[in-house]
Design an enzyme around this catalytic site. Structure first.
Site, PDB file in Angstrom:
ATOM      1  N   SER A 190       0.845  -1.203   0.000  1.00  0.00           N
ATOM      2  CA  SER A 190       0.000   0.000   0.000  1.00  0.00           C
ATOM      3  C   SER A 190       0.874   1.246   0.000  1.00  0.00           C
ATOM      4  O   SER A 190       2.006   1.212   0.476  1.00  0.00           O
ATOM      5  CB  SER A 190      -0.871   0.001   1.268  1.00  0.00           C
ATOM      6  OG  SER A 190      -1.494   1.243   1.429  1.00  0.00           O
ATOM      7  N   TYR A 203      -1.304  -0.999  10.505  1.00  0.00           N
ATOM      8  CA  TYR A 203      -1.562  -1.322   9.094  1.00  0.00           C
ATOM      9  C   TYR A 203      -0.401  -0.816   8.232  1.00  0.00           C
ATOM     10  O   TYR A 203       0.160  -1.552   7.424  1.00  0.00           O
ATOM     11  CB  TYR A 203      -2.884  -0.678   8.659  1.00  0.00           C
ATOM     12  CG  TYR A 203      -3.196  -0.843   7.185  1.00  0.00           C
ATOM     13  CD1 TYR A 203      -3.655  -2.061   6.691  1.00  0.00           C
ATOM     14  CD2 TYR A 203      -3.027   0.214   6.287  1.00  0.00           C
ATOM     15  CE1 TYR A 203      -3.936  -2.212   5.339  1.00  0.00           C
ATOM     16  CE2 TYR A 203      -3.311   0.065   4.936  1.00  0.00           C
ATOM     17  CZ  TYR A 203      -3.767  -1.154   4.467  1.00  0.00           C
ATOM     18  OH  TYR A 203      -4.035  -1.316   3.124  1.00  0.00           O
TER      19      TYR A 203
HETATM   20  N1  NAP Z   1      -8.819  -0.579  -1.212  1.00  0.00           N
HETATM   21  C1  NAP Z   1      -7.783   0.242  -1.131  1.00  0.00           C
HETATM   22  O1  NAP Z   1      -7.896   1.476  -1.312  1.00  0.00           O
HETATM   23  C2  NAP Z   1      -6.412  -0.292  -0.843  1.00  0.00           C
HETATM   24  C3  NAP Z   1      -5.340   0.599  -0.839  1.00  0.00           C
HETATM   25  C4  NAP Z   1      -4.066   0.124  -0.579  1.00  0.00           C
HETATM   26  C5  NAP Z   1      -3.872  -1.222  -0.336  1.00  0.00           C
HETATM   27  N2  NAP Z   1      -4.931  -2.081  -0.333  1.00  0.00           N
HETATM   28  C6  NAP Z   1      -4.670  -3.490  -0.067  1.00  0.00           C
HETATM   29  O2  NAP Z   1      -5.280  -4.276  -1.066  1.00  0.00           O
HETATM   30  C7  NAP Z   1      -5.665  -5.536  -0.514  1.00  0.00           C
HETATM   31  C8  NAP Z   1      -7.126  -5.813  -0.841  1.00  0.00           C
HETATM   32  O3  NAP Z   1      -7.904  -4.783  -0.277  1.00  0.00           O
HETATM   33  P1  NAP Z   1      -9.426  -4.548  -0.674  1.00  0.00           P
HETATM   34  O4  NAP Z   1      -9.675  -3.115  -0.499  1.00  0.00           O
HETATM   35  O5  NAP Z   1      -9.712  -5.201  -1.978  1.00  0.00           O
HETATM   36  O6  NAP Z   1     -10.176  -5.334   0.514  1.00  0.00           O
HETATM   37  P2  NAP Z   1     -11.676  -5.850   0.616  1.00  0.00           P
HETATM   38  O7  NAP Z   1     -12.548  -5.260  -0.418  1.00  0.00           O
HETATM   39  O8  NAP Z   1     -12.022  -5.688   2.047  1.00  0.00           O
HETATM   40  O9  NAP Z   1     -11.546  -7.421   0.267  1.00  0.00           O
HETATM   41  C9  NAP Z   1     -10.802  -8.236   1.092  1.00  0.00           C
HETATM   42  C10 NAP Z   1     -10.807  -9.657   0.593  1.00  0.00           C
HETATM   43  O10 NAP Z   1     -10.008 -10.409   1.487  1.00  0.00           O
HETATM   44  C11 NAP Z   1     -10.795 -11.392   2.116  1.00  0.00           C
HETATM   45  N3  NAP Z   1     -10.442 -11.461   3.521  1.00  0.00           N
HETATM   46  C12 NAP Z   1     -10.468 -10.457   4.416  1.00  0.00           C
HETATM   47  N4  NAP Z   1     -10.062 -10.913   5.602  1.00  0.00           N
HETATM   48  C13 NAP Z   1      -9.796 -12.226   5.429  1.00  0.00           C
HETATM   49  C14 NAP Z   1      -9.343 -13.246   6.300  1.00  0.00           C
HETATM   50  N5  NAP Z   1      -9.123 -13.018   7.571  1.00  0.00           N
HETATM   51  N6  NAP Z   1      -9.156 -14.477   5.797  1.00  0.00           N
HETATM   52  C15 NAP Z   1      -9.398 -14.736   4.499  1.00  0.00           C
HETATM   53  N7  NAP Z   1      -9.828 -13.819   3.641  1.00  0.00           N
HETATM   54  C16 NAP Z   1     -10.036 -12.586   4.102  1.00  0.00           C
HETATM   55  C17 NAP Z   1     -12.221 -10.946   1.983  1.00  0.00           C
HETATM   56  O11 NAP Z   1     -13.012 -12.117   2.064  1.00  0.00           O
HETATM   57  P3  NAP Z   1     -14.495 -12.076   2.650  1.00  0.00           P
HETATM   58  O12 NAP Z   1     -15.279 -11.619   1.496  1.00  0.00           O
HETATM   59  O13 NAP Z   1     -14.804 -13.418   3.079  1.00  0.00           O
HETATM   60  O14 NAP Z   1     -14.496 -11.049   3.743  1.00  0.00           O
HETATM   61  C18 NAP Z   1     -12.169 -10.294   0.604  1.00  0.00           C
HETATM   62  O15 NAP Z   1     -12.221 -11.265  -0.400  1.00  0.00           O
HETATM   63  C19 NAP Z   1      -5.370  -5.450   0.975  1.00  0.00           C
HETATM   64  O16 NAP Z   1      -4.149  -6.065   1.242  1.00  0.00           O
HETATM   65  C20 NAP Z   1      -5.267  -3.970   1.237  1.00  0.00           C
HETATM   66  O17 NAP Z   1      -4.437  -3.690   2.329  1.00  0.00           O
HETATM   67  C21 NAP Z   1      -6.205  -1.636  -0.581  1.00  0.00           C
END
Ligand code: NAP
Length: 315
Positions: A190, A203
């Site tokens: 990130s 985080y």
């Molecule tokens: N969104 C942003 O702006 C952003 C920015 C920088 C970095 N990131 C990084 O990108 C990655 C994805 O983020 P996102 O925004 O796409 O997240 P998200 O929409 O919350 O999706 C998270 C995914 O991970 C799964 N998950 C969450 N906790 C879990 C656990 N304990 N065990 C197994 N699966 C789990 C969820 O499954 P369920 O559906 O079952 O909950 C879902 O499929 C993360 O590493 C985040 O730190 C995101």
């Protein structure tokens, strides 16, 4: 030494420094053009890595879109996530849309080392070329370190989900990639891992770990045919960011995954898309060059998070 020789020496040094700056930034611009613009049409052939891709956290947000995009580009995909019904739904969607095969593994990555034998068993017989370590969690609200409810549990959950999962997935798959002399590991870190980010301290620290680990691992294993890429998004509209409305700064997960995947094989460290690369460059100038006090940094972090996440109060 006469004054004129001294001033000539200084002038030469000035020209050398200027030349270095011009060359460095021209190279960066040209590379950015190749990585973010030309890659839309002139893509690296990812199929050379193998037939299957594995994505953690694959049922929503960025992970789901990486899985869909990889299937579109000809990969069979293993989806690993927490919720079985969502896994089944996304797998069916991918198979229907792309005609590729899928396999699902249900796992909760907040667990420790005990969850990995089942994952290892599920991946045993596959020709895996790409691993996307995407799963990650942040706090429900950006608050001070001590204001996290059950701190004991939240520390363990976040360290296991954001850090341990990446290490174990790599432990399981890297030896097989080294043996086949080819593989691509994409770690979703990130922008929060590029500078200290108050209010999301733990985080942010887990994302620094991911980034540094990826960069060192890439140096160690590139000569063995395995590329490791650190992807550092800014804001992407997903559940994690409360589905903030996409705009020039905030990408949709679909667009982000497609653009980020275009950069794979071209750069080992990236913000993932053009918009985020420009934002990261500006933030870098602002945060690094202004030598800001931590109080100002904390104020900016609070204001930005409030604005972006539409949260009324950030303590
Ligand atoms: N969104 C942003 O702006 C952003 C920015 C920088 C970095 N990131 C990084 O990108 C990655 C994805 O983020 P996102 O925004 O796409 O997240 P998200 O929409 O919350 O999706 C998270 C995914 O991970 C799964 N998950 C969450 N906790 C879990 C656990 N304990 N065990 C197994 N699966 C789990 C969820 O499954 P369920 O559906 O079952 O909950 C879902 O499929 C993360 O590493 C985040 O730190 C995101």
């Amino acid at each position: 030494m006469s004054d004129s020789v001294f001033y000539q020496g200084l002038t030469l040094l000035g020209f050398l420094a200027l030349g270095h700056l011009v060359l460095k930034h021209t190279f960066k611009l040209l590379k950015g053009f190749r990585v973010h613009i030309l890659s839309r049409w002139w893509r690296v052939n990812l199929k050379k890595y193998g037939g299957w891709a594995v994505v953690t956290g694959a049922t929503d947000g960025i992970g789901k879109c990486y899985a869909k995009e990889l299937a579109k580009r000809g990969f069979n995909v293993v989806l690993i996530s927490r919720t079985l019904e969502k896994l089944q739904k996304v797998a069916a969607e991918i198979e229907q849309q792309s005609g590729r095969k899928t396999r699902i593994i249900q796992a909760d990555f907040t667990g420790g080392a005990e969850i990995y034998p089942k994952i290892e068993e599920g991946l045993k017989d596959l020709d895996i070329g790409i691993l996307v370590n995407n799963v990650g969690m942040s706090k429900a609200a950006p608050t001070g370190f001590l204001s996290s409810g059950d701190l004991n549990k939240s520390i363990t959950d976040m360290m296991n989900c954001n850090v341990l999962s990446m290490l174990h997935m790599i432990r399981i798959l890297l030896p097989r990639m080294v043996e086949r002399k080819k593989g691509l590991i994409i770690n979703i870190s990130s922008e929060a891992g590029t500078h200290p980010y108050p209010r999301i301290t733990l985080y942010s620290a887990t994302k620094v770990f991911m980034d540094y680990f990826s960069r060192s691992l890439n140096i160690d294993y590139q000569s063995k045919g395995v590329t490791v890429q650190s992807v550092m998004p800014l804001m992407v509209s997903t559940n994690m960011t409360l589905n903030t409305k996409p705009n020039l700064l905030v990408k949709t997960a679909d667009d982000y995954a497609r653009e980020a995947l275009n950069t794979a094989g071209l750069t080992s460290r990236t913000s993932g898309c053009l918009s985020h690369t420009i934002q990261s460059f500006v933030l870098d100038l602002f945060l690094a060059e202004c030598v800001m006090s931590s109080k100002i940094l904390a104020w900016i972090a609070r204001r930005t998070l409030r604005l972006l996440l539409r949260i009324r109060k950030v303590d």
